[in-house]
Structure formats: C-alpha cells, structure tokens
Enzyme design. Sequence first.
Site, PDB file in Angstrom:
ATOM      1  N   ALA A  98      41.713  42.202  38.912  1.00 27.10           N
ATOM      2  CA  ALA A  98      41.954  40.960  39.576  1.00 27.10           C
ATOM      3  C   ALA A  98      43.165  42.083  40.110  1.00 27.10           C
ATOM      4  CB  ALA A  98      42.347  39.846  39.076  1.00 27.10           C
ATOM      5  N   GLY A 319      36.943  35.868  35.870  1.00 30.69           N
ATOM      6  CA  GLY A 319      37.985  35.042  35.990  1.00 30.69           C
ATOM      7  C   GLY A 319      38.873  35.926  36.300  1.00 30.69           C
ATOM      8  N   GLU A 320      39.922  35.059  35.613  1.00 32.71           N
ATOM      9  CA  GLU A 320      41.137  36.477  36.697  1.00 32.71           C
ATOM     10  C   GLU A 320      42.028  36.309  38.151  1.00 32.71           C
ATOM     11  OE1 GLU A 320      40.922  40.279  34.702  1.00 32.71           O
ATOM     12  OE2 GLU A 320      40.055  39.616  33.097  1.00 32.71           O
ATOM     13  N   GLY A 321      40.874  35.420  38.450  1.00 32.91           N
ATOM     14  CA  GLY A 321      41.066  35.162  40.448  1.00 32.91           C
ATOM     15  C   GLY A 321      40.625  36.330  40.797  1.00 32.91           C
TER      16      GLY A 321
END
Length: 353
Positions: A98, A319-321
């Site tokens: 990210a 994940g994590e954007g």
Amino acid sequence: MNLDDFSDLIQRPDSGVRRDAEERRERLVVPPRALGRLDELGEWLSAAQASVPVKPIERPRVVLFAGDHGVAELGVSGRAAGTAHQLVRATLDGESAAAVLARRLGASVRIVDAGLDCDPSLLPDEVVRHRVRRGSGRIDVENALTTEEAEQAVRLGMAIADEEADSGTDLVVLGDLSVGGTTAAAVLIAALCGTDASVVTGRGGAGIDDLAWMRKCAAIRDSLRRARPVLGDQLELLATVGGADLAAATGFLLQCAVRRLPVILDGVVSAACALVGQRAAFRAPDWWLAGQLSGEPGQAKALDRLAMNPLLDQGVSVGEGTGALLALPLVQAAAALAAELPERAESDSGDTD
C-alpha cells in the site's frame, strides 16, 4: 449513541446534478457509452461533488485503521497474534504494498491506531494517540469491546472523517492494518447476511493452511452464536463481535457520507464495516465505491448485499488498502475525462465508426 440516527443525517448524492452530468456526457466528443464504466464513475463523482463538470481528484487520502484482535490467539491468521504494529511500521517505513502504491499515485497515508496490542512507544504519537484500548477481546468467548469502548471507537472514526473533510481531502481510500480482522469481519457479514460460517470463511491477507482455515471457521461459528442475539443494535453488534478498528471504520464511513466525502472500499474488513453502516443508514452506500474483488468469500457476500459492483477483480487479498489503491487511477481517469473532454460542435452528428 444510536447508529440509526445517521439515517436522518445522510442524503443521497444530488440526483439533479447527476442528470445534468449525464446530459453533458451526451454532448462530449467521445460517444456515450464508449468509455464504459468510466462514464458512470464520472457522473457519480459529479453528483457527489454537486459539480458539473466534475472536479479533478487532487487530494486523495489513504486512511488505515489499525488494531489487533484477540481471536488471532486461536491460530486463525497467517500472522502471530498481537503483531499488527509490524504492519503499521512497514507502512510508515514505505515498505508495504500500500505504501508503494500510495507513493506512486500521490496519495498521502494516515494510520489511526484504534486498538493495537503493543507499547505505544513503538510507534509515532500521531498514530497511537487515538487508541481506544489495547487489543480487542476474543470474540468467540467474550465481547470485543465494552459498549462504551464501541461508542468511543465509532466517535473516533467520525472525528477522523470530519478532519479529512475539513482539510480538503476529496476522495478517501479506506483500508485496515489488523491481525485477526478478517475473522471479525466474516462474523459481522455472516450475521448481517444470515448465512453460515463456512460461506464467509476465507484465507485472510497472509494466507492460512487447511487446519488454520478449520480453526477460523469454528471461531466464526462460535462468534456467530454470540452475535445473533444483538443483531438489532449495530453498536452492540460491533462491541460483541467487531473490534475497535472495525467500529472506528464504521463510524468513519457513516460520517464521510454525512460530509459528502466519497470513499473507495478495500477488502473484506471495509466491506463488513460498510454492511454495518448500511444497516444503520440505507442511503450511506451511495457515497462508497467497491475498489476490487479480493477473492475473500465474505467480501463477495457483503458486496452482493450492498449491491456494489467492484471496479477491479485482481484477487488482491493483502489488505492495507492495496486493492482500493489500484482502483484510484480509474476514478481519477473518470474525473479527468468527464471534466476535460470537449463538447461536440452543434454541427457534428457525434456518430463514429
């Protein structure tokens, strides 16, 4: 606090402005529908901004809510329990997926520690100063939060949304930095969609083997038994089987809708929070976009209930954007095309072969 109160505060994006945007699109030199979904995105942004032509996306912001979940102690995650602070550190140091994408796309990153289970001295004060509690409870046998902590977390998310809106952020990419978060998210989704644990149990961002998947499925099943009696109260649901980071993200999403600030959702965690938000305020999802399909079965179930069609299908589950960041250039492109393409001269037929 009653999350249902948001229903009176949130209005849909301006339908009159959207009609004006659609009419303007009909007059552009590129034929209608030739840009596919980018046309729809541009019109959605016009309505969200109440502006025709649409304004360019110039100040995107990545907001990541961080937390540890006690259920990770059961070995349901590919990461050790209590290690979400390592994900935060990697992002701060620019070493996560990210962080790399955000840097390339010109999006600033904000990390909010809602419930990390680490010494606050390990991280900068601007990250940890909002912490609601140290870690969330093991949701298969105990509540994630007290009701008071859940309200504090929701209000934290609301305050962050207000700060972003007031600072000029024009689009948010929402993500999470958690260990055990996908398990809590799956419980919320299964409870709100009325389905069984096996339907929503995925492998998580770090990936797990079959034995860990079975442990995760069992944890979700046990947590679901605790979730069903409180389905009528979204705040109690978040306190029972959510977590500080999920409650904060839910408050953030709802307040972004109040403030007319568009949000791109990332994976299963943000989808779960959006589902809780929809239950509280049915118009709120009109302010959110699904960035991508991660491959997590719980996310697909939630997006179906939200009637959201993801912009991308890349199977990014880290994940994590990260997945939502991949969708950011598409949204920026839609805004640029809608704003900068010239209109046809009146003598032009607009027909092209």
